[in-house]
Write a protein that holds these residues in place. Sequence first.
Motif, short mmCIF file in Angstrom:
data_model
loop_
_atom_site.label_atom_id
_atom_site.label_comp_id
_atom_site.label_asym_id
_atom_site.label_seq_id
_atom_site.Cartn_x
_atom_site.Cartn_y
_atom_site.Cartn_z
N PRO A 411 0.38 -4.80 2.80
CA PRO A 411 1.46 -5.21 3.71
C PRO A 411 2.49 -4.09 3.85
CG PRO A 411 1.66 -6.32 1.59
CD PRO A 411 0.33 -5.63 1.57
N PRO A 412 3.21 -4.08 4.99
CA PRO A 412 4.20 -3.01 5.21
C PRO A 412 5.25 -2.92 4.11
CG PRO A 412 3.80 -4.24 7.23
CD PRO A 412 3.10 -4.98 6.14
N GLU A 413 5.65 -4.09 3.56
CA GLU A 413 6.68 -4.08 2.51
C GLU A 413 6.19 -3.33 1.27
OE1 GLU A 413 5.60 -6.70 4.07
OE2 GLU A 413 7.31 -7.43 5.24
N ALA A 414 4.93 -3.51 0.91
CA ALA A 414 4.39 -2.83 -0.27
C ALA A 414 4.32 -1.32 -0.06
CB ALA A 414 3.00 -3.38 -0.60
N ILE A 415 3.95 -0.92 1.17
CA ILE A 415 3.88 0.52 1.46
C ILE A 415 5.28 1.13 1.45
CG2 ILE A 415 3.23 2.22 3.20
CD1 ILE A 415 1.02 0.30 4.09
N ALA A 416 6.25 0.42 2.04
CA ALA A 416 7.63 0.91 2.04
C ALA A 416 8.17 1.00 0.62
CB ALA A 416 8.51 0.01 2.89
N ALA A 417 7.86 0.00 -0.23
CA ALA A 417 8.31 0.03 -1.62
C ALA A 417 7.69 1.20 -2.37
CB ALA A 417 7.96 -1.28 -2.31
N ALA A 418 6.44 1.51 -2.09
CA ALA A 418 5.78 2.65 -2.73
C ALA A 418 6.44 3.96 -2.31
CB ALA A 418 4.30 2.66 -2.38
#
Length: 588
Positions: A411-418
């Motif tokens: 999900p986009p949130e996981a990529i942004a958090a990474a």
Amino acid sequence: MDVFTPDHPLSLALAERAYTELTDVQGAVLDPVAEGRDLLVSAQTGSGKTVAYGLALADTLLDGMPTLGAAGDPLALVVAPTRELALQVSRELTWLYAKAGARVVACVGGMDPRAEQRLLAQGVHIVVGTPGRLRDHLERGALRIRHLQAVVLDEADEMLDMGFREDLEFILEATPAERRTLLFSATLPKDIVAMAKRYQRNAWRIAIAAGKQGHADIEYRAVRVAPNETEHAVVNILRYIESPTAMVFCNTRESVRHLQAILLERGFSAVGLSGEMSQAERNRALQSLRDGRARVCVATDVAARGIDLPNLGLVIHAELPQNAETLQHRSGRTGRAGKKGISALLVLLSRRRRAEGLLNAAGVTATWSGAPAADEILQLDQERLLKHPLLTEEPDEADLAMATALLAERPPEAIAAALVKMYRAHLPAAEEVFDPGSGPAPMGERPERAPRGERPPQLEGGGVWFRLNVGRQKNADPRWLIPLICRQGKITKAEIGAIRIFERDTRFEIEAAAADRFRAALAHADRTDVRIELADNQGAGGPPPPRESHGPRKARPEGARPEGKKPGGFIKTPWKAKDGAKKKPTPR
């Protein structure tokens, strides 16, 4: 910029370095009235003095010729107080006189003297060196000065402060009497003026106002710091002000080693610079700063004298300088060549008056505040990430293809958090700091009391009372006192009991089982403005009374005068009038 004719070798060198405007001191030495004369110049660090005396020497050395001719005995001698400044001057004069075919040799302590002797024997036009090494070469006959036309003393006030008077006098007396003597100094104390009268002839005096040139591009900040949080404040300022290169000043070699170790532990790329280091070690440290492998230089005043580092936008005074001149020299490492810089002084509450005196003596105004808080730094990190080239530059096709594949799996949130995690992985963590405030609380104001009914922690086996030499007058607060007590006494917060803050001191309780260990740790703790000692009048019923407590007033026999009270004013008579009515007080 018309310094000389367009085809003059120095004009060509300045054009290559994109010099478009002369500084005040550079323009002053080129005034026609100064041509060919001895000069006595006072100008602040960072005002362009090196290029100034390079320009001033041009007519004397070139004498109307396009080049200097074959190298032989030196034509000019430049004396500087430290190795770093001498090497810096040598580099500056090398590019400035490159078109004139100049051969510049540096002679400094810590380098191989035999290699320097070989270079001198091969012929030279300009010699730059430190007083001790130049004197050594003169005494050994390696430095021949019979054709010398000019001598420059750079940072003359600093050389006298460092004890080089005898060496300077030896050099000046050994040089030809008809030479030009250019004396440059940040300040002109009596000793410098006396030296100028003795060794200069009809010198033209040039004074560049500090406010106009020396501080115009430097923003001064005074940062209030609790006694145990100097290192944390340095960390947070380095994180908050993102300068490519920063310099942190300490007063002793031990402080340099300690603070450098702290910064390395926190994840900063830091190097140290102190007088105990060899010349090779100092050169490696400076080179790592110039090529970007290190970002922070922790240094003493002497070691950092004359250093000119590219992109140095921040100077931190971890310990207050000894005087206003040192403050100016430290701060002058930044705000150079038209670039802006920040000079931040860390000020303990007990040093506020001294800091204000230094700033007033230096003729600068500082903005007062606490150290940057961790939350402020985290907010800045977010803003900087949004402006990072990773997010602002246009991605290519390969990047877009990989991004599409990632979005299909995560999900986009996981990529942004990474992405955030990767960005912050290389940033040192911000520290929790406490702003101790600007000074004592106003009359009548007191720190907030604990809620009614709330009792101090009870210690197993009772406690031993200790005393701190700060109280409400110095904004004593458990938020910074507890970490200080734990750090100095090598104990935990659980081993601290009640804390009682009085007007001039603070009493606190340490668990009895930890008291001996606490006292032993205090004996080896670093000295700070806050002193901890065993409190007197130990008692089980509570803390010993503060020193300012005088107890209940004792009754005085009727009619007795207090001890030391002089006669005068109004006194009350103990007797009554004949009619039984009290008489009014009568003056005596």
